[in-house]
Design a protein around this motif. Structure first.
Motif, short mmCIF file in Angstrom:
data_model
loop_
_atom_site.label_atom_id
_atom_site.label_comp_id
_atom_site.label_asym_id
_atom_site.label_seq_id
_atom_site.Cartn_x
_atom_site.Cartn_y
_atom_site.Cartn_z
N ALA A 1 0.71 -0.87 -0.59
CA ALA A 1 0.02 0.20 -0.25
C ALA A 1 0.82 0.59 -0.19
O ALA A 1 -0.05 2.11 0.02
CB ALA A 1 -1.40 -0.11 1.43
N ALA A 2 2.05 1.34 0.22
CA ALA A 2 3.30 2.47 0.83
C ALA A 2 3.18 3.05 -1.06
O ALA A 2 3.86 3.86 -1.00
CB ALA A 2 4.21 1.89 1.49
N CYS A 3 3.78 2.21 -1.90
CA CYS A 3 3.48 1.82 -3.62
C CYS A 3 2.49 3.32 -3.68
O CYS A 3 2.48 3.47 -5.51
CB CYS A 3 4.16 1.67 -3.48
N LEU A 4 1.55 3.07 -3.46
CA LEU A 4 0.02 3.44 -4.03
C LEU A 4 -0.35 4.78 -3.95
O LEU A 4 0.04 5.68 -2.39
CB LEU A 4 -1.50 2.88 -3.63
N LEU A 5 -0.46 5.66 -4.95
CA LEU A 5 -0.97 6.90 -5.05
C LEU A 5 -2.57 7.03 -5.99
O LEU A 5 -3.27 6.49 -6.45
CB LEU A 5 0.36 7.87 -5.77
N PRO A 6 -3.10 8.35 -4.79
CA PRO A 6 -4.74 8.29 -5.82
C PRO A 6 -5.16 8.74 -6.92
O PRO A 6 -3.90 9.27 -7.30
CB PRO A 6 -5.18 9.11 -4.50
N LEU A 7 -6.01 7.78 -7.59
CA LEU A 7 -6.14 8.81 -9.06
C LEU A 7 -6.53 9.91 -9.39
O LEU A 7 -7.70 9.48 -9.21
CB LEU A 7 -5.73 7.44 -10.78
N PRO A 8 -6.19 10.70 -9.82
CA PRO A 8 -7.15 11.53 -10.08
C PRO A 8 -8.83 11.42 -11.15
O PRO A 8 -8.63 10.48 -12.20
CB PRO A 8 -6.45 13.30 -9.73
N ASP A 9 -9.93 11.71 -10.33
CA ASP A 9 -10.79 11.71 -11.31
C ASP A 9 -10.82 11.61 -12.40
O ASP A 9 -11.32 10.90 -13.89
CB ASP A 9 -12.65 11.57 -10.66
N THR A 10 -10.19 12.80 -12.51
CA THR A 10 -9.92 13.57 -13.78
C THR A 10 -8.96 12.63 -14.58
O THR A 10 -8.67 13.06 -16.28
CB THR A 10 -10.06 14.95 -14.07
N VAL A 11 -8.05 11.63 -14.21
CA VAL A 11 -7.34 11.45 -14.98
C VAL A 11 -7.48 9.89 -15.86
O VAL A 11 -7.89 9.23 -14.67
CB VAL A 11 -5.66 11.32 -14.17
N SER A 12 -7.91 9.72 -16.42
CA SER A 12 -7.87 8.02 -17.03
C SER A 12 -6.91 7.10 -16.77
O SER A 12 -5.63 7.15 -16.22
CB SER A 12 -8.00 8.30 -18.57
N PHE A 13 -7.24 6.25 -16.65
CA PHE A 13 -6.68 4.58 -16.21
C PHE A 13 -5.25 4.90 -17.33
O PHE A 13 -4.82 4.63 -17.09
CB PHE A 13 -7.23 3.46 -16.16
#
Length: 314
Positions: A111-123
């Motif tokens: 989990a330490a290497c994860l960042l939230p992906l903004p809703d406006t940015v595609s996968f």
């Protein structure tokens, strides 16, 4: 789960299916939605980078990962099922190098290497941001010390170089580039590059304050050292060859700083996401399906790809 397994240098990827793992303490299981293809994986497959892999084959490659949290393990409080995230690797830990990566339907990550992906940015854009974005930003800002008003040279307008050119322009630099493929020139101009030359030595009349070499064929590094201004800085990112020769007399006589830069930090990825969320940055990327990953890597190996390739998972 399904995955493409790397079994060793000079061997094709093997399509496998195996049990989906369960996350342990501090881990998260992601359903992969976007997995970027990187030339470093080509280097692992052709044997150039294989000796430097901390985890030896067999391993699932792929370090540019965006997806949705499926299950959060014990002790994970920052993320919950359904969250859109990316894996932002570091020098200390990188999926696809230190553990199984994203050429798969699912991947287990700290989990330490994860960042939230903004809703406006595609996968797809999120996956590309974790390397083309992160590495480029770190090379320019952390290793290169870029400041507004500097004259910057970019060698190689591939996925990273093109992204770096745009980031440098957004940060207020006067950007020039060297790229032999003329089909990439118009795209570079649209991203804010003032001028493009076919050969790195062509940057010499400009005497850039900073040159970042995203090609890394030795000859390009040597040309960057010749072209940068006296007391300027050359940052080496590309690894087209594992070993190269440079002219020590030119390096020392011109007081040039040569620094290597690989990857970056989650802070770099976050800075890239901020540019994306404002609509200022879009990483040039084409998409393929999961089954097309081996062919996509072959295309990277042959050359001629403009921007990044991202495998979209469904």
């Amino acid at each position: 789960m399904k995955a493409w397994l790397f079994t060793g240098a000079h061997e094709p990827l093997v399509r496998i299916e195996r049990e989906t793992p369960a996350p342990g303490e501090g881990e998260v299981l992601l359903t992969v939605r976007g997995s970027g293809l990187c030339h470093s994986d080509v280097g692992r497959m052709d044997g150039t980078l294989t000796p430097y892999m901390p985890k030896k084959p067999p391993i699932v490659l792929g370090h540019e990962i965006a997806g949705v949290v499926e299950t959060a393990g014990p002790g994970v409080t920052r993320f919950a099922p359904g969250d859109r995230v990316v894996a932002s690797g570091t020098i200390a830990y990188c999926p696809g190098r230190d553990a199984d990566g994203g050429y798969a339907s699912h991947v287990l990550l700290p989990a330490a290497c994860l960042l939230p992906l903004p809703d406006t940015v595609s996968f797809a854009q999120g996956a590309a941001a974790t390397d083309a974005g992160q590495t480029s930003h770190s090379a320019l800002v952390n290793a290169g010390g870029l400041e507004a008003g500097m004259k910057v040279g970019i060698i190689g307008l591939g996925g990273l170089g093109m992204t770096a050119a745009r980031i440098a322009a957004l940060l207020g630099a006067e950007v020039h580039a060297a790229e032999p493929r003329r089909e990439a020139w118009d795209t570079a101009s649209a991203l804010g590059v003032r001028g493009v030359v076919a050969d790195a030595d062509g940057l010499a009349p400009l005497a850039p304050d900073l040159i970042v070499d995203f090609a890394g064929f030795g000859t390009t590094t040597a040309a960057a050292i010749r072209a940068v201004r006296p007391f300027g800085r050359v940052v080496q990112v590309g690894l087209g060859v594992a070993r190269a020769e440079i002219d020590m007399q030119v390096l020392i006589g011109r007081n040039v700083t040569l620094r290597g830069s690989g990857g970056g930090t989650p802070a770099d990825t976050a800075a890239v996401f901020a540019m994306m969320a404002r609509g200022d940055l879009e990483i040039a990327a084409s998409t393929i399906g999961f089954e097309d990953i081996p062919e996509g890597l072959d295309r990277l190996a042959r050359g001629g790809v403009i921007g990044r390739i991202v495998a979209e998972m469904t």
